[in-house]
Each structure stands twice: as structure tokens, then as C-alpha cells.
Design a protein around this motif. Structure first.
Motif, PDB file in Angstrom:
ATOM      1  N   GLU A  56     112.115 -46.568-101.449  1.00 17.91           N
ATOM      2  CA  GLU A  56     112.084 -47.573-100.852  1.00 17.91           C
ATOM      3  C   GLU A  56     110.592 -47.962-100.564  1.00 17.91           C
ATOM      4  O   GLU A  56     110.224 -49.245-100.643  1.00 17.91           O
ATOM      5  CB  GLU A  56     112.760 -47.566 -99.479  1.00 17.91           C
ATOM      6  N   ILE A  57     109.786 -47.123-100.529  1.00 14.34           N
ATOM      7  CA  ILE A  57     108.340 -47.263-100.072  1.00 14.34           C
ATOM      8  C   ILE A  57     107.646 -48.064-101.480  1.00 14.34           C
ATOM      9  O   ILE A  57     106.919 -48.693-101.543  1.00 14.34           O
ATOM     10  CB  ILE A  57     107.650 -45.864 -99.930  1.00 14.34           C
ATOM     11  N   TYR A  58     108.142 -47.511-102.740  1.00 12.95           N
ATOM     12  CA  TYR A  58     107.891 -47.823-104.031  1.00 12.95           C
ATOM     13  C   TYR A  58     108.050 -49.264-104.038  1.00 12.95           C
ATOM     14  O   TYR A  58     107.216 -50.106-104.589  1.00 12.95           O
ATOM     15  CB  TYR A  58     108.189 -47.033-105.130  1.00 12.95           C
ATOM     16  N   LEU A  59     109.275 -49.648-103.843  1.00 12.42           N
ATOM     17  CA  LEU A  59     109.503 -51.064-103.958  1.00 12.42           C
ATOM     18  C   LEU A  59     108.967 -52.026-102.673  1.00 12.42           C
ATOM     19  O   LEU A  59     108.540 -52.996-103.329  1.00 12.42           O
ATOM     20  CB  LEU A  59     111.143 -51.112-103.500  1.00 12.42           C
ATOM     21  N   GLN A  60     108.852 -51.441-101.773  1.00  9.75           N
ATOM     22  CA  GLN A  60     108.221 -52.189-100.651  1.00  9.75           C
ATOM     23  C   GLN A  60     106.544 -52.592-101.191  1.00  9.75           C
ATOM     24  O   GLN A  60     106.029 -53.543-100.379  1.00  9.75           O
ATOM     25  CB  GLN A  60     108.254 -51.599 -99.259  1.00  9.75           C
ATOM     26  N   ARG A  61     106.162 -51.657-101.714  1.00  9.75           N
ATOM     27  CA  ARG A  61     104.623 -51.752-102.040  1.00  9.75           C
ATOM     28  C   ARG A  61     104.284 -53.191-102.737  1.00  9.75           C
ATOM     29  O   ARG A  61     103.387 -53.626-102.558  1.00  9.75           O
ATOM     30  CB  ARG A  61     104.239 -50.488-103.091  1.00  9.75           C
ATOM     31  N   GLU A  62     105.334 -53.536-103.662  1.00  6.39           N
ATOM     32  CA  GLU A  62     104.950 -54.867-104.175  1.00  6.39           C
ATOM     33  C   GLU A  62     105.459 -56.081-103.565  1.00  6.39           C
ATOM     34  O   GLU A  62     104.398 -57.109-103.607  1.00  6.39           O
ATOM     35  CB  GLU A  62     106.125 -54.949-105.606  1.00  6.39           C
ATOM     36  N   THR A  63     106.385 -56.123-102.626  1.00  4.48           N
ATOM     37  CA  THR A  63     106.716 -57.220-101.906  1.00  4.48           C
ATOM     38  C   THR A  63     106.194 -57.132-100.483  1.00  4.48           C
ATOM     39  O   THR A  63     105.949 -58.396 -99.912  1.00  4.48           O
ATOM     40  CB  THR A  63     108.480 -57.215-101.884  1.00  4.48           C
ATOM     41  N   ASP A  64     106.139 -56.139 -99.752  1.00  2.59           N
ATOM     42  CA  ASP A  64     105.540 -56.167 -98.358  1.00  2.59           C
ATOM     43  C   ASP A  64     104.649 -54.669 -98.010  1.00  2.59           C
ATOM     44  O   ASP A  64     105.186 -53.752 -97.920  1.00  2.59           O
ATOM     45  CB  ASP A  64     106.830 -56.032 -97.377  1.00  2.59           C
ATOM     46  N   PRO A  65     103.315 -55.018 -98.255  1.00  2.00           N
ATOM     47  CA  PRO A  65     102.719 -53.899 -98.381  1.00  2.00           C
ATOM     48  C   PRO A  65     102.680 -53.159 -96.926  1.00  2.00           C
ATOM     49  O   PRO A  65     102.495 -51.866 -96.805  1.00  2.00           O
ATOM     50  CB  PRO A  65     101.472 -54.292 -98.693  1.00  2.00           C
ATOM     51  N   GLN A  66     102.502 -53.922 -95.986  1.00  2.00           N
ATOM     52  CA  GLN A  66     102.628 -53.544 -94.635  1.00  2.00           C
ATOM     53  C   GLN A  66     103.731 -52.404 -94.273  1.00  2.00           C
ATOM     54  O   GLN A  66     103.803 -51.415 -93.880  1.00  2.00           O
ATOM     55  CB  GLN A  66     102.643 -54.373 -93.516  1.00  2.00           C
ATOM     56  N   ALA A  96     105.645 -50.820 -96.813  1.00  2.00           N
ATOM     57  CA  ALA A  96     105.284 -49.617 -97.619  1.00  2.00           C
ATOM     58  C   ALA A  96     104.365 -48.643 -96.822  1.00  2.00           C
ATOM     59  O   ALA A  96     104.613 -47.409 -96.680  1.00  2.00           O
ATOM     60  CB  ALA A  96     104.716 -49.848 -98.777  1.00  2.00           C
ATOM     61  N   VAL A  97     103.184 -49.253 -96.080  1.00  2.00           N
ATOM     62  CA  VAL A  97     102.436 -48.347 -95.237  1.00  2.00           C
ATOM     63  C   VAL A  97     103.283 -47.677 -94.097  1.00  2.00           C
ATOM     64  O   VAL A  97     102.761 -46.532 -93.638  1.00  2.00           O
ATOM     65  CB  VAL A  97     101.058 -49.192 -94.555  1.00  2.00           C
ATOM     66  N   ALA A  98     103.873 -48.384 -93.537  1.00  2.00           N
ATOM     67  CA  ALA A  98     104.774 -47.925 -92.143  1.00  2.00           C
ATOM     68  C   ALA A  98     105.578 -46.918 -92.610  1.00  2.00           C
ATOM     69  O   ALA A  98     105.747 -45.925 -91.827  1.00  2.00           O
ATOM     70  CB  ALA A  98     105.373 -49.274 -91.566  1.00  2.00           C
ATOM     71  N   LEU A  99     106.367 -47.134 -93.592  1.00  2.00           N
ATOM     72  CA  LEU A  99     107.263 -46.074 -94.170  1.00  2.00           C
ATOM     73  C   LEU A  99     106.673 -44.882 -94.701  1.00  2.00           C
ATOM     74  O   LEU A  99     107.058 -43.772 -94.394  1.00  2.00           O
ATOM     75  CB  LEU A  99     108.122 -46.514 -95.267  1.00  2.00           C
ATOM     76  N   SER A 100     105.319 -44.991 -95.250  1.00  2.00           N
ATOM     77  CA  SER A 100     104.668 -43.833 -95.792  1.00  2.00           C
ATOM     78  C   SER A 100     104.007 -43.142 -94.500  1.00  2.00           C
ATOM     79  O   SER A 100     104.252 -41.916 -94.638  1.00  2.00           O
ATOM     80  CB  SER A 100     103.148 -44.485 -96.576  1.00  2.00           C
ATOM     81  N   LEU A 101     103.773 -43.771 -93.617  1.00  2.00           N
ATOM     82  CA  LEU A 101     103.213 -42.981 -92.310  1.00  2.00           C
ATOM     83  C   LEU A 101     104.668 -42.194 -91.715  1.00  2.00           C
ATOM     84  O   LEU A 101     104.250 -41.053 -91.159  1.00  2.00           O
ATOM     85  CB  LEU A 101     102.785 -44.100 -91.266  1.00  2.00           C
ATOM     86  N   LEU A 102     105.783 -42.634 -91.738  1.00  2.00           N
ATOM     87  CA  LEU A 102     106.861 -41.937 -91.350  1.00  2.00           C
ATOM     88  C   LEU A 102     107.187 -40.794 -92.210  1.00  2.00           C
ATOM     89  O   LEU A 102     107.185 -39.653 -91.632  1.00  2.00           O
ATOM     90  CB  LEU A 102     108.322 -42.914 -91.380  1.00  2.00           C
TER      91      LEU A 102
END
Length: 280
Positions: free
Chosen positions: A243-253, A255-261
Motif C-alpha cells: 500500500e505504501i508503494y502504491l500511495q507513493r505515486e498517487t498520494d506521497p503524504q 505514503a509517508v504517514a503509513l511509512s511512519l506507522l
């Protein structure tokens, strides 16, 4: 040179020697520079994520439908993979710790192979076994089972990459067991299963718990083998790293939030593993 200064040299040398080679005062000062750069290389990117994330939007980013589905799926599959690692890894570690047959070194190397393989290679290897055209795919399809690109595939992919962590930890602990305690139990009439269950496993319990925690953490962060073997279907195979990888292209914020999780989960796991190792 005065005669009073000469006797002081051995004394100073002895004082330096008693500091020990691993204490900060006994290390060469030039090590501080590469050590600091190494610490920055790890800590700076994590700190940058904390600075970049939009804290006001964080609750909505973490509670979106896709994020919640990915998180719940990751927790379920990581727990299942950890249980599978425990079921298979403890017997495997016990065999490797006690085996003396020729080729045990090769067997150990093959078991630990996922530690050095790129995870995507592991996913392709699993696909060649369990895929529709794989080694067992035809037989499984006759039985009405399709493993590839399913939730079961996610669990198998996570188990493949996580199993060596538990095996290494448990095997090392078994090798370090006090032989006298094992021999005493045998002399008291305990069978092999009793020795393993009542003596060996309780003695290595802290290491076993650490291995379980590490296996869970590795399963939770697995990406490459999962996407190669299980694909990315929301609610079925799309775990949090995907999910983080997919969000990186469409919604970087997002992706960062999920990465922090995941970072916070990893810190929690490291803390738990460290506390277990610190116990006697």
C-alpha cells in the motif's frame, strides 16, 4: 628526562590498559567521525519523515479504507507467518544444532539462503512451486486449491523470508546450552522429547521469544516476495508495504504517514526484542 618521570610511564600504561578496548575512552578518536556518519545515515531519513508528514492530516491518512485494509491484512498474515515459523523453525533449529551428518553445513546454508537473496527472487521461486504452471500447481489445482495470488501466498512469502531469523536465533541458543544440565536430565531417565520440552525449551525461552519477535517484524515489513508471488489485491494480498508503494505515486503524504506507522511498529519490535535479550 627526570628520574621521577620514568616510573610514571608504566603506571599510565597500566591505567590505559585497564580501560578496556571497547570502552569509549579506549577507542581511537578518529572512529567518532565514521560512527557519527553511520548513525546519521540511519537516523536522518527517519527524522526527515517526521518533519515532512502533515500531522493535521495524519488521522485521515491512516484511517482511509485502503490503509485500514492493508494494516489489518498485514497484522493477520504476519501473525500467521510467525506461527508457521515457530511450528517449523524450532524443529529445524534443533536438528541443525544437533546434527553431525555430512552435508549439514550445506543444509544450514540453504536454510539461511533467504537472508541474502533479494526477496523478489524468493517470490519467483515460490511461484515456480505453487503457481498454476509450477511444480505443485497442477496437483493443487486438481484438489481445488489455488495458492498463488491469494492470502495464503502472502503468508507463505512472509514465512519464506522470516523463517531464517527464528532458526538462527534458536539454533544459536541451543548450541550454547549447558551440556551438564542436559546430561543430568538424561541420567535421571528423561527421554529425548522430555529433555527438549522440559529442559531445553525453558532454558532458551528468552532467545525463542526474541526470534518470534524478529520473525513477526520481518513478516510485517515484507514486500518483494509478496508482490512477486501474491500480487496486490486490496483486502486480499495488498499488505501495508505494498500500500505504501502504491500511495507513493498517487498520494506521497499518505505514503509517508503509513511509512511512519511501520517505523513505529519496528521501533516497538526492536524494543521488545532488546528487553528480552537483556533479561537473564
Amino acid at each position: 628526562m627526570s628520574s621521577a618521570a620514568t616510573p610514571n610511564r608504566p603506571l599510565r600504561a597500566r591505567r590505559r590498559a585497564t580501560r578496556g578496548p571497547l570502552t569509549p575512552s579506549g577507542l581511537p578518536r578518529w572512529l567518532l567521525l565514521p560512527a557519527g556518519l553511520g548513525a546519521l545515515l540511519v537516523l536522518l531519513p527517519v527524522a526527515a519523515m517526521f518533519l515532512q508528514v502533515s500531522w493535521s492530516d495524519l488521522p485521515s491518512l491512516l484511517t482511509s479504507e485502503s490503509a485500514v485494509d492493508a494494516l489489518l491484512l498485514s497484522l493477520r498474515t504476519a501473525a500467521s507467518a510467525t506461527a508457521l515459523c515457530l511450528l517449523l523453525g524450532v524443529p529445524l533449529a534443533a536438528v541443525l544444532a544437533q546434527a553431525r551428518f555430512r552435508g549439514v553445513g550445506l543444509l544450514r546454508g540453504l536454510v539461511l539462503l533467504p537472508l541474502v537473496l533479494p526477496p523478489v527472487v524468493g517470490g519467483i521461486a515460490l511461484l515456480t512451486v505453487f503457481g498454476r504452471q509450477g511444480l505443485l500447481g497442477g496437483a493443487l489445482e486438481v484438489l481445488g486449491m489455488q495458492i498463488a495470488y491469494s492470502t495464503v501466498a502472502v503468508v507463505l512469502a512472509q514465512t519464506f523470508v522470516s523463517l531464517p531469523f527464528l532458526v538462527v536465533t534458536v539454533e544459536t541458543a541451543l548450541r550454547d546450552l549447558d551440556r551438564q544440565m542436559i546430561e543430568a536430565a538424561v541420567m535421571d531417565g528423561a527421554g529425548r522429547t522430555m529433555v527438549l520440552r522440559a529442559v531445553a525449551l525453558p532454558l532458551i525461552l528468552p532467545s525463542l521469544v526474541s526470534g518470534v519477535i524478529l520473525a513477526f517484524a520481518r513478516s510485517l515489513g515484507e514486500f518483494g516476495a509478496t508482490i512477486a508471488f501474491a500480487g496486490s489485491l486490496q483486502g486480499v494480498t495488498r499488505t501495508l508495504p505494498l500500500e505504501i508503494y502504491l500511495q507513493r505515486e498517487t498520494d506521497p503524504q499518505a505514503a509517508v504517514a503509513l511509512s511512519l506507522l511501520l517505523v513505529l511498529a519496528a521501533l516497538l519490535v526492536i524494543g521488545l526484542a532488546g528487553s528480552r535479550r537483556g533479561r537473564p
